[in-house]
Design a protein around this motif. Structure first.
Motif, PDB file in Angstrom:
ATOM      1  N   PRO A  81       0.834  -0.897  -0.215  1.00 26.41           N
ATOM      2  CA  PRO A  81      -0.119   0.145  -0.356  1.00 26.41           C
ATOM      3  C   PRO A  81       1.022   1.715   0.069  1.00 26.41           C
ATOM      4  CG  PRO A  81      -0.120  -1.138   2.093  1.00 26.41           C
ATOM      5  CD  PRO A  81       1.130  -1.886   1.307  1.00 26.41           C
ATOM      6  N   VAL A  83       0.435   4.163  -1.437  1.00 25.29           N
ATOM      7  CA  VAL A  83       0.423   5.657  -0.896  1.00 25.29           C
ATOM      8  C   VAL A  83       0.377   5.747   0.311  1.00 25.29           C
ATOM      9  CG1 VAL A  83      -1.429   7.682  -1.634  1.00 25.29           C
ATOM     10  CG2 VAL A  83      -1.595   5.325  -2.563  1.00 25.29           C
ATOM     11  N   GLN A 106      -2.986   2.967  -8.035  1.00 24.69           N
ATOM     12  CA  GLN A 106      -2.227   3.795  -6.689  1.00 24.69           C
ATOM     13  C   GLN A 106      -1.881   5.224  -6.878  1.00 24.69           C
ATOM     14  OE1 GLN A 106       1.349   0.962  -5.390  1.00 24.69           O
ATOM     15  NE2 GLN A 106       0.004   0.033  -4.027  1.00 24.69           N
ATOM     16  N   LYS A 112      -6.038  11.470  -7.633  1.00 19.17           N
ATOM     17  CA  LYS A 112      -6.761  12.192  -6.692  1.00 19.17           C
ATOM     18  C   LYS A 112      -6.417  13.113  -5.432  1.00 19.17           C
ATOM     19  CE  LYS A 112     -11.539  10.925  -4.435  1.00 19.17           C
ATOM     20  NZ  LYS A 112     -12.786   9.951  -3.842  1.00 19.17           N
ATOM     21  N   TYR A 116      -7.952  17.059  -5.037  1.00 16.00           N
ATOM     22  CA  TYR A 116      -8.111  16.871  -3.529  1.00 16.00           C
ATOM     23  C   TYR A 116      -8.246  16.468  -2.507  1.00 16.00           C
ATOM     24  CZ  TYR A 116     -12.211  17.296  -7.255  1.00 16.00           C
ATOM     25  OH  TYR A 116     -13.625  17.146  -8.637  1.00 16.00           O
ATOM     26  N   PHE A 120      -4.117  15.543   3.086  1.00 17.07           N
ATOM     27  CA  PHE A 120      -3.420  15.327   2.315  1.00 17.07           C
ATOM     28  C   PHE A 120      -3.002  17.404   2.261  1.00 17.07           C
ATOM     29  CE2 PHE A 120      -4.562  11.741   0.664  1.00 17.07           C
ATOM     30  CZ  PHE A 120      -3.963  10.797   1.216  1.00 17.07           C
ATOM     31  N   SER A 194     -10.595  -7.421  -6.105  1.00 19.29           N
ATOM     32  CA  SER A 194     -10.924  -5.091  -6.461  1.00 19.29           C
ATOM     33  C   SER A 194     -10.015  -5.601  -8.258  1.00 19.29           C
ATOM     34  CB  SER A 194     -10.653  -5.178  -5.356  1.00 19.29           C
ATOM     35  OG  SER A 194      -9.486  -5.684  -4.879  1.00 19.29           O
ATOM     36  N   PRO A 284     -16.945   1.733  -8.221  1.00 14.46           N
ATOM     37  CA  PRO A 284     -16.401   3.018  -8.274  1.00 14.46           C
ATOM     38  C   PRO A 284     -17.166   3.322  -8.889  1.00 14.46           C
ATOM     39  CG  PRO A 284     -14.736   1.528  -8.242  1.00 14.46           C
ATOM     40  CD  PRO A 284     -15.622   0.673  -8.877  1.00 14.46           C
ATOM     41  N   LYS A 285     -17.447   4.752  -8.165  1.00 18.32           N
ATOM     42  CA  LYS A 285     -17.863   6.212  -9.605  1.00 18.32           C
ATOM     43  C   LYS A 285     -17.107   7.270  -9.764  1.00 18.32           C
ATOM     44  CE  LYS A 285     -22.586   6.715  -6.306  1.00 18.32           C
ATOM     45  NZ  LYS A 285     -23.384   7.477  -5.733  1.00 18.32           N
ATOM     46  N   LEU A 287     -17.663  10.555 -11.007  1.00 23.31           N
ATOM     47  CA  LEU A 287     -18.230  11.577 -10.647  1.00 23.31           C
ATOM     48  C   LEU A 287     -17.345  12.781 -12.530  1.00 23.31           C
ATOM     49  CD1 LEU A 287     -17.754  12.286  -7.136  1.00 23.31           C
ATOM     50  CD2 LEU A 287     -20.211  11.335  -8.271  1.00 23.31           C
TER      51      LEU A 287
ATOM     52  N   CYS B 190     -12.301  -2.429  -1.817  1.00 25.14           N
ATOM     53  CA  CYS B 190     -10.902  -2.140  -2.077  1.00 25.14           C
ATOM     54  C   CYS B 190      -9.499  -3.110  -2.267  1.00 25.14           C
ATOM     55  CB  CYS B 190     -10.558  -1.857  -0.039  1.00 25.14           C
ATOM     56  SG  CYS B 190      -9.229  -1.648   0.197  1.00 25.14           S
ATOM     57  N   CYS B 193      -4.961   0.477  -1.453  1.00 19.29           N
ATOM     58  CA  CYS B 193      -3.517   1.438  -1.900  1.00 19.29           C
ATOM     59  C   CYS B 193      -3.507   2.211  -0.737  1.00 19.29           C
ATOM     60  CB  CYS B 193      -4.247   2.471  -2.794  1.00 19.29           C
ATOM     61  SG  CYS B 193      -6.081   3.393  -2.096  1.00 19.29           S
ATOM     62  N   THR B 195      -4.427   5.144   1.209  1.00 21.92           N
ATOM     63  CA  THR B 195      -5.174   6.335   0.902  1.00 21.92           C
ATOM     64  C   THR B 195      -5.660   6.385   2.493  1.00 21.92           C
ATOM     65  OG1 THR B 195      -4.720   5.619  -1.351  1.00 21.92           O
ATOM     66  CG2 THR B 195      -6.487   7.952  -0.444  1.00 21.92           C
ATOM     67  N   THR B 226     -13.353   8.214   3.545  1.00 23.89           N
ATOM     68  CA  THR B 226     -14.789   7.870   2.626  1.00 23.89           C
ATOM     69  C   THR B 226     -14.340   8.889   1.664  1.00 23.89           C
ATOM     70  OG1 THR B 226     -15.713   7.145   4.403  1.00 23.89           O
ATOM     71  CG2 THR B 226     -16.930   7.479   1.839  1.00 23.89           C
ATOM     72  N   PHE B 227     -13.878  10.390   1.620  1.00 25.65           N
ATOM     73  CA  PHE B 227     -13.506  11.350   0.410  1.00 25.65           C
ATOM     74  C   PHE B 227     -12.500  10.813   0.098  1.00 25.65           C
ATOM     75  CE2 PHE B 227     -12.070  14.537  -0.650  1.00 25.65           C
ATOM     76  CZ  PHE B 227     -12.964  15.618  -1.043  1.00 25.65           C
ATOM     77  N   GLN B 228     -11.714  10.938   0.269  1.00 26.22           N
ATOM     78  CA  GLN B 228     -10.221  10.313  -0.417  1.00 26.22           C
ATOM     79  C   GLN B 228     -10.164   9.046  -0.768  1.00 26.22           C
ATOM     80  OE1 GLN B 228      -8.214  13.820   0.972  1.00 26.22           O
ATOM     81  NE2 GLN B 228      -7.827  12.732  -0.793  1.00 26.22           N
ATOM     82  N   CYS B 229     -11.052   8.075  -1.005  1.00 27.67           N
ATOM     83  CA  CYS B 229     -10.781   6.412  -1.301  1.00 27.67           C
ATOM     84  C   CYS B 229     -11.234   6.817  -2.925  1.00 27.67           C
ATOM     85  CB  CYS B 229     -11.987   5.867  -0.407  1.00 27.67           C
ATOM     86  SG  CYS B 229     -11.791   3.833  -1.801  1.00 27.67           S
ATOM     87  N   PRO B 230     -10.702   5.975  -3.519  1.00 22.26           N
ATOM     88  CA  PRO B 230     -10.772   6.293  -5.154  1.00 22.26           C
ATOM     89  C   PRO B 230     -11.567   4.887  -5.652  1.00 22.26           C
ATOM     90  CG  PRO B 230      -8.908   4.934  -4.695  1.00 22.26           C
ATOM     91  CD  PRO B 230      -9.163   5.891  -2.949  1.00 22.26           C
ATOM     92  N   ARG B 231     -12.113   4.339  -4.761  1.00 24.81           N
ATOM     93  CA  ARG B 231     -13.114   3.192  -4.436  1.00 24.81           C
ATOM     94  C   ARG B 231     -14.450   3.185  -4.298  1.00 24.81           C
ATOM     95  NH1 ARG B 231     -11.066  -1.564  -7.205  1.00 24.81           N
ATOM     96  NH2 ARG B 231      -9.498  -0.810  -8.605  1.00 24.81           N
ATOM     97  N   ILE B 232     -14.366   4.670  -3.701  1.00 26.50           N
ATOM     98  CA  ILE B 232     -15.791   5.762  -3.830  1.00 26.50           C
ATOM     99  C   ILE B 232     -15.854   5.835  -5.174  1.00 26.50           C
ATOM    100  CG2 ILE B 232     -16.823   7.082  -1.784  1.00 26.50           C
ATOM    101  CD1 ILE B 232     -16.471   4.618  -0.323  1.00 26.50           C
ATOM    102  N   SER B 233     -15.367   6.503  -4.981  1.00 24.32           N
ATOM    103  CA  SER B 233     -15.884   7.240  -6.029  1.00 24.32           C
ATOM    104  C   SER B 233     -14.084   8.446  -6.755  1.00 24.32           C
ATOM    105  CB  SER B 233     -16.196   9.372  -5.673  1.00 24.32           C
ATOM    106  OG  SER B 233     -16.535   9.453  -4.907  1.00 24.32           O
ATOM    107  N   VAL B 234     -13.895   8.784  -7.900  1.00 28.31           N
ATOM    108  CA  VAL B 234     -13.343   9.378  -8.413  1.00 28.31           C
ATOM    109  C   VAL B 234     -13.657  10.524  -9.347  1.00 28.31           C
ATOM    110  CG1 VAL B 234     -10.905   9.582  -9.571  1.00 28.31           C
ATOM    111  CG2 VAL B 234     -11.557   7.318  -8.654  1.00 28.31           C
ATOM    112  N   SER B 235     -13.390  12.011  -9.521  1.00 31.13           N
ATOM    113  CA  SER B 235     -13.630  12.800 -10.411  1.00 31.13           C
ATOM    114  C   SER B 235     -13.197  12.255 -11.930  1.00 31.13           C
ATOM    115  CB  SER B 235     -12.862  14.480 -10.006  1.00 31.13           C
ATOM    116  OG  SER B 235     -12.918  15.236 -10.539  1.00 31.13           O
TER     117      SER B 235
END
Lengths: 287, 242
Positions: A81, A83, A106, A112, A116, A120, A194, A284-285, A287, B190, B193, B195, B226-235
């Motif tokens: 991991p 990151v 990764q 991201k 965003y 960080f 995954s 995974p969405k 957006l 998951c 990663c 993050t 949750t906000f940073q997780c890339p498997r929830i969402s990525v812009s």
């Protein structure tokens, strides 16, 4: 520019000129050579790399010397991991120019985090170079252990290196004897599930990405994607740290093979995503 | 000029300090906006009413605010906080839950009342439980770079960039480490990663065998993992690299 390989500026075939780097590296030793070059020339203060003393249960470490980098040579097929160590590399280790190597997923996470960066603080602008590796899938440690011990019949202690290529998993032993192979059709069920929702094979968000596919044995394909990546590779070539040859854009084992594998992963994963959605499972969405 | 308000509910002011942590960028922000209300950073505008019985001095939340940054959870047991929050919603075009207390409740979600000086104040909720929130910026505190990116995107009207903040406001008010584990690990999404572990602001997340492990005794429900997780969402904006 190519749909199957992501945006890029140039593709070359290359290998490290340093024999120390090349021995024990997976293929052309590009990642190790780049990080050593970065550290020795002040472009990087250090790098986050995957280290696995026993080769199979890797964890990220911050490498700040050539020796550190050399210790981490070679591909690991279990999850590291990387990151997770990013903030620590900047805070505890005080690095201002961090080199990062990771799998495609990764790099999505890292890009991201940079774009965003709510979680960080003062990290993003300290990432100095992002190297991506080609990655079809990953195996967790226990899966790898079963494959090596039960399928290849090799004790974990005797493994020198593992490799995936030419349709097989190759297990090289420390005693130098002939490598044992396991056909990939037997390894598929051990892949991390995954990984099957990931559509990126060639690390499309890297400064440059590298891997063996598309180049002859002992050489690596390097896909240069950003200005920063190009400047870095050009400097390495100018200083004699990399030797290069034009990428094989036509041959069956050249870039067409890379494109074929990349498209294959994209299609398969889009399929998995569709099936998950049909079953009402989250994906995974975008957006 | 864009009229911005900073509203302070139940929180530690850390989010505002994070904004002020931008050093040379702060004058740039203050030049680009009209800070019409901020009891910490600007002089307050008050109205003095004098009657025979008493003189009252009241703070006035201005009309026609473009962006209201609301820091802190709302105490539903406190009529003043509830009234202010509703007034903010009525008079502001965009309401931003600024920081985890406002976005997810954060550490305030552990509150159980019985403390001085207001022992009856028991429940402190994310503001989205009381009013409609347009964007949420989780983090305890949110990092300055993230705040700046958001503010400048808002000034430029870059709605593509702002979308993840809108989605977070809409769907993730109740998230925390355990919620992330359920949404990602327990859904075979998951890939390890790390993050979440890096983003976690209380080091409640450690990676074991390529997967995060959540120490829920340390989790403060801030939702940054949750906000940073890339498997929830990525812009989609993440894929534009130079």
């Amino acid at each position: 520019m190519s749909k199957s390989l992501g945006n890029y500026m140039e593709i070359i075939t290359a290998r490290a000129t340093d024999a120390d780097v090349r021995s024990r590296s997976q293929d052309g030793g590009i990642v190790s050579a780049a990080f050593i070059y970065g550290i020795e020339n002040g472009i990087l203060d250090g790098s986050i790399v995957a280290s696995a003393p026993d080769k199979h249960n890797p964890s990220p470490v911050v490498a700040i010397t050539k020796e550190d980098i050399l210790k981490a040579r070679g591909t690991k097929y279990s999850i590291s991991p990387n990151v997770a160590l990013l903030k620590s590399a900047v805070r505890e280790h005080g690095l201002e120019k961090v080199g990062f190597v990771g799998t495609p997923c990764q790099l999505v996470a890292l890009r991201k985090a940079i774009k965003y960066p709510l979680g960080f603080r003062h990290v993003g602008d300290k990432v100095g170079l992002i190297i991506g590796i080609f990655c079809m899938e990953n195996f967790n440690y226990q899966s790898m252990k079963i494959l090596i011990e039960e399928y290849a019949n090799v004790s974990m202690d005797d493994v020198l290196k593992t490799d995936i290529g030419k349709g097989k998993l190759w297990v090289y032993k420390k005693d130098g004897s002939e490598p044992i192979t396991v056909p990939l059709k037997e390894t598929h069920i051990f892949e991390q599930k995954s990984c099957h929702v990931c559509t990126d094979y060639t690390s499309e968000l890297a400064d440059f990405s590298t891997g063996s596919v598309g180049s002859p044995d002992g050489w690596s394909t390097v896909i240069i994607r950003t200005k920063r990546g190009k400047e870095f590779i050009d400097k390495m070539i100018a200083d004699g740290k990399l030797e290069t040859q034009p990428a094989d854009l036509e041959g069956k084992g050249g870039i067409p093979l890379l494109e074929k594998l990349s498209n294959g992963k994209k299609e398969k994963s889009l399929d998995t995503i569709r099936i998950r959605e049909e079953n009402g499972l989250p994906v995974p969405k975008l957006l | 000029m864009v009229r911005v308000a900073h509203v302070h509910l139940s929180a530690c002011t850390g989010c505002l300090i994070s904004l002020a942590d931008s050093y040379e960028k702060l004058p740039e922000i203050l030049e680009a906006i009209d800070l019409v209300y901020s009891i910490t950073l600007a002089d307050e505008k008050t109205v003095v009413t004098e009657t025979d019985e008493k003189i009252s001095i009241e703070r006035v939340y201005p009309d026609n605010v473009d962006i209201a940054l609301v820091e802190g959870s709302v105490c539903i047991d406190d009529e003043h906080s509830m009234a202010l929050l509703k007034e903010v919603r009525e008079k502001s075009n965009i309401v931003v839950a600024f920081g985890s207390c406002a976005a997810t409740g954060g550490i305030n979600s552990f509150s159980r009342g019985g403390q001085d000086p207001q022992p009856t104040h028991t429940a402190f909720l994310p503001i989205g439980k009381v009013i409609k929130v347009d964007f949420a910026l989780p983090g305890c505190a949110p990092a300055i770079e993230g705040i700046l990116n958001f503010i400048f995107a808002a000034l430029e009207g870059d709605t593509d960039y702002m979308l993840p903040y809108a989605v977070f406001a809409e769907e993730f008010m109740d998230t925390n480490g355990l919620d992330l584990a359920r949404r990602v690990i327990s859904q075979s999404l998951c890939m390890g990663c790390g993050t979440c572990a890096a983003a976690c602001q209380t080091r409640a997340i450690k990676m074991y065998d390529g997967k995060p492990n959540f120490d829920m005794d340390l989790c403060i429900n801030c939702g940054i993992c949750t906000f940073q997780c890339p498997r929830i969402s990525v812009s989609s904006t993440v894929f534009n690299i130079e």
